[in-house]
Design a protein around this motif. Structure first.
Motif, PDB file in Angstrom:
ATOM      1  N   VAL A 204       0.803  -1.264  -0.100  1.00 59.28           N
ATOM      2  CA  VAL A 204      -0.010   0.123  -0.079  1.00 59.28           C
ATOM      3  C   VAL A 204       0.828   1.394   0.031  1.00 59.28           C
ATOM      4  CG1 VAL A 204      -0.163  -0.072   2.391  1.00 59.28           C
ATOM      5  CG2 VAL A 204      -1.986   1.165   1.095  1.00 59.28           C
ATOM      6  N   ALA A 205       0.288   2.309  -0.871  1.00 58.55           N
ATOM      7  CA  ALA A 205       1.386   3.365  -0.635  1.00 58.55           C
ATOM      8  C   ALA A 205       0.476   4.637  -0.408  1.00 58.55           C
ATOM      9  CB  ALA A 205       1.781   3.510  -2.188  1.00 58.55           C
ATOM     10  N   TYR A 206       0.883   5.748   0.317  1.00 57.65           N
ATOM     11  CA  TYR A 206       0.044   6.862   0.552  1.00 57.65           C
ATOM     12  C   TYR A 206       0.691   7.944  -0.012  1.00 57.65           C
ATOM     13  CZ  TYR A 206      -1.841  10.492   3.659  1.00 57.65           C
ATOM     14  OH  TYR A 206      -2.538  11.646   4.175  1.00 57.65           O
ATOM     15  N   ALA A 207      -0.077   9.031  -0.713  1.00 57.25           N
ATOM     16  CA  ALA A 207       0.293  10.153  -1.104  1.00 57.25           C
ATOM     17  C   ALA A 207       0.523  11.241  -0.042  1.00 57.25           C
ATOM     18  CB  ALA A 207      -0.433  10.639  -2.234  1.00 57.25           C
ATOM     19  N   LEU A 208       1.888  11.488   0.466  1.00 59.51           N
ATOM     20  CA  LEU A 208       2.107  12.443   1.409  1.00 59.51           C
ATOM     21  C   LEU A 208       2.120  14.019   0.838  1.00 59.51           C
ATOM     22  CD1 LEU A 208       2.929  12.639   4.497  1.00 59.51           C
ATOM     23  CD2 LEU A 208       5.211  12.654   3.799  1.00 59.51           C
ATOM     24  N   LEU A 209       2.430  13.947  -0.367  1.00 53.22           N
ATOM     25  CA  LEU A 209       2.471  15.295  -1.241  1.00 53.22           C
ATOM     26  C   LEU A 209       1.943  14.909  -2.470  1.00 53.22           C
ATOM     27  CD1 LEU A 209       5.911  17.023  -0.527  1.00 53.22           C
ATOM     28  CD2 LEU A 209       3.583  17.651   0.380  1.00 53.22           C
ATOM     29  N   ASP A 210       0.987  15.823  -2.975  1.00 54.54           N
ATOM     30  CA  ASP A 210       0.400  15.478  -4.547  1.00 54.54           C
ATOM     31  C   ASP A 210      -0.051  16.786  -5.164  1.00 54.54           C
ATOM     32  OD1 ASP A 210      -0.900  14.887  -6.598  1.00 54.54           O
ATOM     33  OD2 ASP A 210      -2.388  13.460  -5.716  1.00 54.54           O
ATOM     34  N   ASN A 211       0.915  17.746  -5.787  1.00 53.82           N
ATOM     35  CA  ASN A 211       0.808  18.757  -6.452  1.00 53.82           C
ATOM     36  C   ASN A 211       1.473  18.825  -7.904  1.00 53.82           C
ATOM     37  OD1 ASN A 211       3.802  19.657  -6.110  1.00 53.82           O
ATOM     38  ND2 ASN A 211       2.980  19.898  -3.849  1.00 53.82           N
ATOM     39  N   LEU A 212       1.318  19.895  -8.617  1.00 44.36           N
ATOM     40  CA  LEU A 212       2.118  20.094  -9.767  1.00 44.36           C
ATOM     41  C   LEU A 212       3.418  19.975 -10.116  1.00 44.36           C
ATOM     42  CD1 LEU A 212      -0.211  23.016 -11.213  1.00 44.36           C
ATOM     43  CD2 LEU A 212      -0.528  20.377 -11.462  1.00 44.36           C
ATOM     44  N   ALA A 213       4.043  20.323  -8.909  1.00 47.98           N
ATOM     45  CA  ALA A 213       5.680  20.207  -8.825  1.00 47.98           C
ATOM     46  C   ALA A 213       6.230  18.892  -8.775  1.00 47.98           C
ATOM     47  CB  ALA A 213       6.178  21.166  -8.059  1.00 47.98           C
ATOM     48  N   VAL A 214       5.559  18.162  -7.586  1.00 48.73           N
ATOM     49  CA  VAL A 214       6.074  16.884  -7.206  1.00 48.73           C
ATOM     50  C   VAL A 214       5.062  16.281  -6.317  1.00 48.73           C
ATOM     51  CG1 VAL A 214       7.178  17.904  -4.980  1.00 48.73           C
ATOM     52  CG2 VAL A 214       8.145  15.842  -5.906  1.00 48.73           C
ATOM     53  N   ASP A 215       5.267  14.910  -6.698  1.00 46.44           N
ATOM     54  CA  ASP A 215       4.442  13.930  -5.791  1.00 46.44           C
ATOM     55  C   ASP A 215       5.409  13.055  -4.803  1.00 46.44           C
ATOM     56  OD1 ASP A 215       2.152  14.640  -7.243  1.00 46.44           O
ATOM     57  OD2 ASP A 215       2.263  13.115  -8.546  1.00 46.44           O
ATOM     58  N   LEU A 216       4.935  12.944  -3.661  1.00 47.18           N
ATOM     59  CA  LEU A 216       5.748  12.147  -2.871  1.00 47.18           C
ATOM     60  C   LEU A 216       4.764  10.916  -2.100  1.00 47.18           C
ATOM     61  CD1 LEU A 216       8.269  11.657  -0.822  1.00 47.18           C
ATOM     62  CD2 LEU A 216       7.400  13.079   0.734  1.00 47.18           C
ATOM     63  N   ARG A 217       5.493   9.876  -2.184  1.00 45.87           N
ATOM     64  CA  ARG A 217       4.535   8.512  -1.786  1.00 45.87           C
ATOM     65  C   ARG A 217       5.371   7.618  -0.861  1.00 45.87           C
ATOM     66  NH1 ARG A 217       4.378   4.901  -5.809  1.00 45.87           N
ATOM     67  NH2 ARG A 217       2.365   3.898  -5.221  1.00 45.87           N
ATOM     68  N   LEU A 218       4.835   7.360   0.319  1.00 39.41           N
ATOM     69  CA  LEU A 218       5.201   6.451   1.084  1.00 39.41           C
ATOM     70  C   LEU A 218       4.812   5.036   1.051  1.00 39.41           C
ATOM     71  CD1 LEU A 218       5.062   8.612   4.292  1.00 39.41           C
ATOM     72  CD2 LEU A 218       6.984   8.493   2.751  1.00 39.41           C
ATOM     73  N   LYS A 219       5.434   4.017   0.934  1.00 38.86           N
ATOM     74  CA  LYS A 219       5.414   2.888   0.595  1.00 38.86           C
ATOM     75  C   LYS A 219       5.445   1.937   1.878  1.00 38.86           C
ATOM     76  CE  LYS A 219       7.816   2.307  -2.860  1.00 38.86           C
ATOM     77  NZ  LYS A 219       8.292   1.478  -4.004  1.00 38.86           N
ATOM     78  N   LEU A 220       4.664   0.593   2.043  1.00 35.76           N
ATOM     79  CA  LEU A 220       4.639  -0.310   2.845  1.00 35.76           C
ATOM     80  C   LEU A 220       4.312  -1.390   2.202  1.00 35.76           C
ATOM     81  CD1 LEU A 220       5.924  -0.894   5.505  1.00 35.76           C
ATOM     82  CD2 LEU A 220       3.336  -0.771   6.599  1.00 35.76           C
ATOM     83  N   GLY A 221       4.987  -2.590   2.378  1.00 35.24           N
ATOM     84  CA  GLY A 221       4.557  -3.910   1.621  1.00 35.24           C
ATOM     85  C   GLY A 221       5.242  -5.018   1.989  1.00 35.24           C
ATOM     86  N   TYR A 222       5.150  -6.160   1.066  1.00 37.87           N
ATOM     87  CA  TYR A 222       6.016  -7.451   1.313  1.00 37.87           C
ATOM     88  C   TYR A 222       6.720  -7.734   0.029  1.00 37.87           C
ATOM     89  CZ  TYR A 222       6.688 -12.232   2.976  1.00 37.87           C
ATOM     90  OH  TYR A 222       7.153 -13.540   3.264  1.00 37.87           O
ATOM     91  N   ARG A 223       7.769  -8.222  -0.227  1.00 36.90           N
ATOM     92  CA  ARG A 223       8.393  -8.838  -1.395  1.00 36.90           C
ATOM     93  C   ARG A 223       8.970 -10.188  -1.255  1.00 36.90           C
ATOM     94  NH1 ARG A 223      13.481  -5.199  -3.702  1.00 36.90           N
ATOM     95  NH2 ARG A 223      13.893  -6.367  -5.768  1.00 36.90           N
ATOM     96  N   ALA A 224       9.031 -10.889  -2.376  1.00 38.18           N
ATOM     97  CA  ALA A 224       9.432 -12.341  -2.349  1.00 38.18           C
ATOM     98  C   ALA A 224      10.256 -12.286  -3.447  1.00 38.18           C
ATOM     99  CB  ALA A 224       8.391 -13.279  -2.360  1.00 38.18           C
ATOM    100  N   VAL A 225      11.603 -12.908  -3.511  1.00 34.58           N
ATOM    101  CA  VAL A 225      12.429 -13.222  -4.584  1.00 34.58           C
ATOM    102  C   VAL A 225      12.892 -14.901  -4.487  1.00 34.58           C
ATOM    103  CG1 VAL A 225      14.781 -12.714  -5.675  1.00 34.58           C
ATOM    104  CG2 VAL A 225      13.356 -10.881  -4.643  1.00 34.58           C
TER     105      VAL A 225
END
Length: 252
Positions: A204-225
């Motif tokens: 899941v990702a959360y948009a901490l900033l969302d404007n015309l100049a820059v978007d900033l997303r924080l992410k949390l998840g699970y990864r498998a290789v």
């Protein structure tokens, strides 16, 4: 007449594709920290030796460029640290990279299969509710696998490997309106000639900033290789890396 029909069909195809492509250049820069637990085995033949591995925090960072040109794919470059080590008491004799280790020997084992993904992809869908990308990935693994006798013998065996593995790539994002949240999943997969490699993540990702100049997303998840390698540079392996990750992504 046939020539005109062909030209109209081609023009229609270009217009349709262009409607799905980015209208502006988009630059994505991201980094993740990934806490992995590792299980698996390796050898110089199909008789794999099981090893113990310690948990480790890995790093991953990437840059992606999306553009409005409809026939050219977008580009994503991602560097993935993939290292682990441990100590194993052998329950049978083990030969590796020209050295033989006796049964009941305590050996230090180390795996470094750090790799870089070179991804070319197209945006199939791109809107606030659903985004879907499909493409191909050339995963360049450049590393080594090593074991060392911890006893008086002190023998060390190192197997280097450098290979490019072609894979299928996909990415999907589902937006949750009015929440600033997105659900995402992406990864690469291939299976051929006894080898199988996948690198998957979801979260899941959360948009901490969302404007015309820059978007900033924080992410949390699970990864498998999973790296199931069958005679890749004389290396046979079946290794699983998995665990939770957290990251940040900037979109300009």
């Amino acid at each position: 007449m046939k020539h005109s029909v062909l030209m109209l069909a081609l023009a229609g195809s270009l217009v349709t594709t262009a409607a799905q492509a980015d209208t502006l250049l988009g630059l994505y820069i991201g980094a993740d920290g990934w806490r992995t637990s590792t299980d698996g085995s390796f050898a110089n033949d199909e008789q794999l030796q099981q090893f113990n591995f310690n948990d480790k925090t890995q790093s991953s960072y990437y840059v992606a460029l999306e553009h409005p040109l409809p026939l050219l794919p977008n580009l994503r470059l991602q560097h993935n640290q993939l290292e682990t080590n441990g100590v194993t008491a052998l329950n049978a004799s083990f030969s590796f990279a020209g050295e033989t280790f006796a049964v009941d020997t305590d050996i230090a084992n180390q795996v470094d299969l750090t790799n870089t993904d070179y991804v070319l992809y197209y945006e199939i869908l791109d809107n606030d509710l659903l985004s879907l990308d499909l493409g191909i990935n050339a995963k360049h693994i450049n590393g080594s696998v090593a074991v060392a006798d911890l006893g008086a013998d002190g023998a060390v065996a190192v197997q280097d490997t450098s290979t490019v593995i072609p894979m299928l790539y996909s990415s999907a994002i589902v937006g949750l309106p009015l929440t600033g949240l997105e659900l995402f999943a992406n990864g690469s997969f291939v299976s051929y000639d006894g080898s199988r490699v996948y690198d998957m993540q979801a979260g899941v990702a959360y948009a901490l900033l969302d404007n015309l100049a820059v978007d900033l997303r924080l992410k949390l998840g699970y990864r498998a290789v999973n790296l199931r390698l069958d005679d890749i540079d004389n290396l046979y392996a079946d290794l699983d890396f998995k665990g939770a990750f957290a990251g940040v992504e900037l979109h300009f």
